[in-house]
Design an enzyme around this catalytic site. Structure first.
Site, mmCIF file in Angstrom:
data_model
loop_
_atom_site.group_PDB
_atom_site.id
_atom_site.type_symbol
_atom_site.label_atom_id
_atom_site.label_comp_id
_atom_site.label_asym_id
_atom_site.label_seq_id
_atom_site.Cartn_x
_atom_site.Cartn_y
_atom_site.Cartn_z
ATOM 1 N N ILE A 24 -2.370 -4.008 4.186
ATOM 2 C CA ILE A 24 -3.290 -4.665 5.364
ATOM 3 C C ILE A 24 -4.195 -3.878 6.066
ATOM 4 O O ILE A 24 -5.145 -4.403 6.271
ATOM 5 C CB ILE A 24 -2.059 -4.853 6.261
ATOM 6 C CG1 ILE A 24 -0.936 -5.875 5.661
ATOM 7 C CG2 ILE A 24 -2.688 -5.287 7.342
ATOM 8 C CD1 ILE A 24 0.525 -6.239 6.410
ATOM 9 N N ASP A 70 -2.790 13.055 8.700
ATOM 10 C CA ASP A 70 -1.599 12.529 8.570
ATOM 11 C C ASP A 70 -1.141 12.289 10.081
ATOM 12 O O ASP A 70 -1.193 13.180 11.077
ATOM 13 C CB ASP A 70 -0.713 13.846 8.199
ATOM 14 C CG ASP A 70 0.770 13.468 7.971
ATOM 15 O OD1 ASP A 70 1.367 12.254 8.504
ATOM 16 O OD2 ASP A 70 1.525 14.195 7.480
ATOM 17 N N ASN A 97 -2.490 0.549 12.256
ATOM 18 C CA ASN A 97 -1.851 -0.266 11.145
ATOM 19 C C ASN A 97 -0.931 0.757 10.529
ATOM 20 O O ASN A 97 -0.161 0.248 9.638
ATOM 21 C CB ASN A 97 -2.790 -0.870 10.241
ATOM 22 C CG ASN A 97 -2.339 -1.084 8.798
ATOM 23 O OD1 ASN A 97 -1.570 -2.324 8.653
ATOM 24 N ND2 ASN A 97 -2.529 -0.194 7.670
ATOM 25 N N SER A 149 5.639 -6.422 13.200
ATOM 26 C CA SER A 149 6.346 -6.907 11.926
ATOM 27 C C SER A 149 7.079 -8.236 12.492
ATOM 28 O O SER A 149 7.709 -8.033 13.633
ATOM 29 C CB SER A 149 7.169 -6.206 11.308
ATOM 30 O OG SER A 149 7.970 -6.724 10.440
ATOM 31 N N TYR A 159 13.318 0.296 12.019
ATOM 32 C CA TYR A 159 11.808 -0.072 11.611
ATOM 33 C C TYR A 159 11.960 -1.032 12.609
ATOM 34 O O TYR A 159 10.790 -1.382 13.374
ATOM 35 C CB TYR A 159 12.087 -0.432 10.112
ATOM 36 C CG TYR A 159 10.563 -1.151 9.781
ATOM 37 C CD1 TYR A 159 9.472 -0.239 9.674
ATOM 38 C CD2 TYR A 159 10.309 -2.324 9.900
ATOM 39 C CE1 TYR A 159 7.986 -0.762 9.317
ATOM 40 C CE2 TYR A 159 9.121 -2.769 9.426
ATOM 41 C CZ TYR A 159 8.105 -2.274 9.335
ATOM 42 O OH TYR A 159 7.058 -2.611 8.978
ATOM 43 N N LYS A 163 8.998 -1.655 15.817
ATOM 44 C CA LYS A 163 8.079 -2.416 15.635
ATOM 45 C C LYS A 163 8.286 -3.435 17.109
ATOM 46 O O LYS A 163 7.386 -4.089 17.458
ATOM 47 C CB LYS A 163 8.243 -3.483 14.845
ATOM 48 C CG LYS A 163 7.944 -2.802 13.166
ATOM 49 C CD LYS A 163 6.347 -2.485 13.495
ATOM 50 C CE LYS A 163 5.801 -1.518 11.961
ATOM 51 N NZ LYS A 163 4.398 -1.382 12.016
#
Length: 262
Positions: A24, A70, A97, A149, A159, A163
């Protein structure tokens, strides 16, 4: 290291994209370059960054800079904050992103992995948005796109939790700063065919083929929704429907299949 395309104008609008060499993020860089924006590409792999920058410059005639960093590391984050804070080279579009996934459940992961995961998705995104907003608010214009997401609507471990923070923050920030000329959007894609799940070593057959999106569609719809000033973008009709259903069903029905290794 910076590279410059022939004919680049100092007045060109600049977009900074994290996680810009694959999936993406790479598609955001491509579509923004196609629209004529200069780009700053941020990722960990210097060789891939240089190759991506050269391709975008050659194909679209835009300026492409690279920052090897990083973003789970404070030094890497500081390098990007420094670039975002440079008044002589304003960044008008920030795309947060960069992301990683964890295959195992929370209790099975090393807590250091979980802290790294949380830092990248929440702390780093927050810090970069804060840095970018300083200049955007002074200029009275800017765009921030946070790649969240559909998992942010679902009970899918840390996760989803990370998000969900991005989603909530983007909704608030768009409301708070729209009147100052800054548009903030959480782009919430469903399953998308990129390297993301491969790097997790996840078995992608757990989800049927119809659930997988293409990065091109995700980015095209996300950019369009951000341009319209929408706080949330859910690419594709199928995922708009799934999210609408998920918001009214009990959590036990929408958790989805467990992740499993290949």
């Amino acid at each position: 290291m910076n590279t410059a395309a022939e004919g680049w104008s100092a007045t060109a609008t600049t977009a900074l994209i994290t996680g810009a060499t694959a999936g993406i993020g790479a598609e955001f860089a491509r579509q923004l370059a196609e629209q004529g924006h200069s780009v700053v590409l941020v990722a960990r792999d210097s060789a891939r960054l240089q190759a991506s920058a050269a391709e975008l410059e050659n194909r679209y005639g835009v300026r492409a800079e690279v920052i090897t960093a990083d973003l789970t590391d404070d030094v890497g984050v500081a390098a990007v904050v420094e670039r975002l804070s440079d008044p002589a080279r304003p960044v008008e579009i920030l795309v947060n992103n960069a992301g990683i996934g964890l295959l195992r459940s929370f209790a099975d992961n090393d807590i250091a992995e979980e802290k790294r995961h949380l830092k990248l998705h929440v702390e780093t995104a927050m810090e970069l948005a804060h840095a970018a907003l300083q200049g955007m608010l002074q200029r009275g214009s800017g765009r921030v796109i946070n790649v969240a997401s559909v998992a942010s609507y679902l009970p899918r471990g840390t996760y989803s939790a990370a998000k969900a923070w991005l989603l909530s923050f983007s909704r608030w920030a768009n409301l708070a700063y729209a009147g100052h000329g800054v548009k903030v959007t959480a782009v919430c894609p469903g399953l998308t065919r990129t390297e993301f799940h491969d790097r997790m070593d996840m078995d992608k057959t757990v989800a049927p083929a119809w659930m997988w999106l293409r990065a091109e569609q995700v980015v095209r719809e996300g950019l369009a929704d951000n341009d319209k000033g929408r706080a949330v973008s859910i690419p594709s009709k199928r995922y708009k429907v799934l999210v609408a259903v998920a918001r009214v069903l009990p959590y036990r029905f929408v958790a989805g299949p467990p992740r499993r290794p290949k």
